[in-house]
Design an enzyme around this catalytic site. Structure first.
Site, PDB file in Angstrom:
ATOM      1  N   GLY A  59      -6.423 -12.212 -15.946  1.00 53.25           N
ATOM      2  CA  GLY A  59      -5.452 -12.600 -14.926  1.00 53.25           C
ATOM      3  C   GLY A  59      -6.048 -12.856 -13.554  1.00 53.25           C
ATOM      4  N   SER A  60      -7.354 -13.179 -13.493  1.00 57.88           N
ATOM      5  CA  SER A  60      -7.925 -13.461 -12.162  1.00 57.88           C
ATOM      6  C   SER A  60      -7.321 -14.740 -11.581  1.00 57.88           C
ATOM      7  CB  SER A  60      -9.448 -13.547 -12.227  1.00 57.88           C
ATOM      8  OG  SER A  60      -9.852 -14.680 -12.952  1.00 57.88           O
ATOM      9  N   ASN A  61      -6.982 -15.687 -12.440  1.00 55.47           N
ATOM     10  CA  ASN A  61      -6.336 -16.906 -11.930  1.00 55.47           C
ATOM     11  C   ASN A  61      -4.894 -16.642 -11.522  1.00 55.47           C
ATOM     12  OD1 ASN A  61      -8.204 -19.342 -12.109  1.00 55.47           O
ATOM     13  ND2 ASN A  61      -8.584 -18.246 -14.027  1.00 55.47           N
ATOM     14  N   SER A  75     -11.204 -28.268 -15.195  1.00 55.82           N
ATOM     15  CA  SER A  75     -10.144 -29.292 -15.232  1.00 55.82           C
ATOM     16  C   SER A  75      -8.768 -28.628 -15.191  1.00 55.82           C
ATOM     17  CB  SER A  75     -10.208 -30.109 -16.531  1.00 55.82           C
ATOM     18  OG  SER A  75     -11.470 -30.700 -16.710  1.00 55.82           O
ATOM     19  N   ASN A 128      -2.263 -26.863 -17.527  1.00 55.43           N
ATOM     20  CA  ASN A 128      -3.217 -25.895 -18.083  1.00 55.43           C
ATOM     21  C   ASN A 128      -4.533 -25.976 -17.323  1.00 55.43           C
ATOM     22  OD1 ASN A 128      -4.280 -24.013 -20.028  1.00 55.43           O
ATOM     23  ND2 ASN A 128      -5.403 -25.718 -20.931  1.00 55.43           N
ATOM     24  N   MET A 188      -4.137 -17.941 -23.803  1.00 52.72           N
ATOM     25  CA  MET A 188      -5.020 -18.275 -24.922  1.00 52.72           C
ATOM     26  C   MET A 188      -4.274 -18.415 -26.253  1.00 52.72           C
ATOM     27  SD  MET A 188      -7.606 -18.499 -23.045  1.00 52.72           S
ATOM     28  CE  MET A 188      -9.034 -18.669 -24.086  1.00 52.72           C
ATOM     29  N   ARG A 189      -3.209 -19.175 -26.231  1.00 52.87           N
ATOM     30  CA  ARG A 189      -2.476 -19.454 -27.472  1.00 52.87           C
ATOM     31  C   ARG A 189      -2.377 -20.965 -27.659  1.00 52.87           C
ATOM     32  NH1 ARG A 189      -2.610 -16.053 -30.955  1.00 52.87           N
ATOM     33  NH2 ARG A 189      -0.823 -17.003 -32.002  1.00 52.87           N
ATOM     34  N   ASP A 191      -5.765 -29.153 -25.159  1.00 52.59           N
ATOM     35  CA  ASP A 191      -6.670 -29.537 -24.060  1.00 52.59           C
ATOM     36  C   ASP A 191      -6.814 -31.048 -23.892  1.00 52.59           C
ATOM     37  OD1 ASP A 191      -7.115 -26.816 -23.606  1.00 52.59           O
ATOM     38  OD2 ASP A 191      -8.847 -26.767 -24.941  1.00 52.59           O
ATOM     39  N   HIS A 220      -8.580 -25.428 -17.576  1.00 50.23           N
ATOM     40  CA  HIS A 220      -9.597 -25.402 -18.638  1.00 50.23           C
ATOM     41  C   HIS A 220     -10.991 -25.374 -18.006  1.00 50.23           C
ATOM     42  CE1 HIS A 220     -11.043 -25.859 -22.704  1.00 50.23           C
ATOM     43  NE2 HIS A 220     -11.956 -26.682 -22.212  1.00 50.23           N
TER      44      HIS A 220
HETATM   45  C1  GRF Z   1     -10.295 -19.065 -17.410  1.00 50.20           C
HETATM   46  O1  GRF Z   1     -11.671 -19.353 -17.419  1.00 50.20           O
HETATM   47  C2  GRF Z   1      -9.497 -20.230 -17.942  1.00 50.20           C
HETATM   48  O2  GRF Z   1     -10.049 -21.473 -17.623  1.00 50.20           O
HETATM   49  C3  GRF Z   1      -9.583 -19.982 -19.416  1.00 50.20           C
HETATM   50  O3  GRF Z   1      -9.442 -18.598 -19.556  1.00 50.20           O
HETATM   51  C4  GRF Z   1      -9.955 -17.951 -18.394  1.00 50.20           C
HETATM   52  C5  GRF Z   1      -8.898 -17.011 -17.883  1.00 50.20           C
HETATM   53  O4  GRF Z   1      -9.378 -16.141 -16.906  1.00 50.20           O
HETATM   54  N1  GRF Z   1      -8.599 -20.765 -20.127  1.00 50.20           N
HETATM   55  P1  GRF Z   1      -8.350 -15.164 -16.129  1.00 50.20           P
HETATM   56  O5  GRF Z   1      -7.546 -14.413 -17.172  1.00 50.20           O
HETATM   57  O6  GRF Z   1      -7.494 -15.996 -15.247  1.00 50.20           O
HETATM   58  O7  GRF Z   1      -9.238 -14.228 -15.346  1.00 50.20           O
END
Ligand code: GRF
Length: 194
Positions: A14-16, A139, A110, A95-96, A148, A112
């Protein structure tokens, strides 16, 4: 004031998600307030759930293991999103693999960790690192029925130089944490120009 709501779907660290919560959630851009109105996670042990709590947000856990097929899981996710007035759904490390039950009904982007259309799939960081490519990248694309493969919205590249795999990965995440929030803001503020 115009308010736009986003749903964020994630599966792990969940860093994003955190980058979105820090840089976008509750903030105003060109007179538009963007709120994270819904969080969905398919993994009850995801670290992202704790990250969200620090921002006062609860996550709806829809565990894919509770469903007998992808379509049923996707239906549950679509129904949950349908309970809210969501302007944009963001897959941030979700990741599904999604079926048309989701992709035909939900407007989603999404993130990627490669320069699409190269290195699709779940191992993009390793696959791109171990390739001959002298650049790596990130991307953001519209979600379509093919994994993707939807229309690319934003990309950012970086030079390989002498990066180790760890440095390659760190560089990707650093870019992701800027590119995804920026793209969300651009989409939601551009739409209202029209
Ligand atoms: C990211 O690198 C994203 O591009 C990929 O999964 C990772 C998720 O990282 N699909 P986080 O859970 O947001 O830290």
């Amino acid at each position: 004031m115009v308010v736009k709501n986003i749903a964020v779907l994630f599966s792990g660290s969940g860093s994003n998600l955190q980058a979105i919560l820090e840089k976008v959630h509750g903030k105003i851009f060109k007179g538009i307030k963007i709120n994270v109105a819904l969080l969905i996670c398919n993994n009850p042990d995801a670290k992202g759930i704790e990250r969200a709590k620090k921002f006062g947000l609860e996550t709806v856990v829809i565990n894919h293991k509770d469903f007998s097929n992808r379509e049923e899981f996707d239906r549950a996710v679509v129904d949950e999103i349908g309970k809210f007035k969501i302007d944009l759904t963001v897959l941030a490390g979700f990741m599904r693999i999604l079926t048309p039950v989701f992709t035909d009904n939900i407007k989603a982007i999404n993130l990627h960790p490669s320069i699409l259309p190269l290195f699709k799939g779940a191992h993009a960081i390793n696959d791109s690192f171990y390739s001959d490519m002298q650049v790596g990248g990130v991307s953001v694309h519209w979600v379509s029925s093919e994994l993707d493969s939807g229309q690319i919205i934003a990309q950012k590249t970086f030079a390989r130089k002498d990066k180790t795999l760890k440095e390659w990965e760190e560089k990707i995440h650093k870019i992701e944490h800027k590119l995804l929030p920026k793209t969300i803001i651009e989409i939601l503020t551009k739409e209202s120009d029209a």
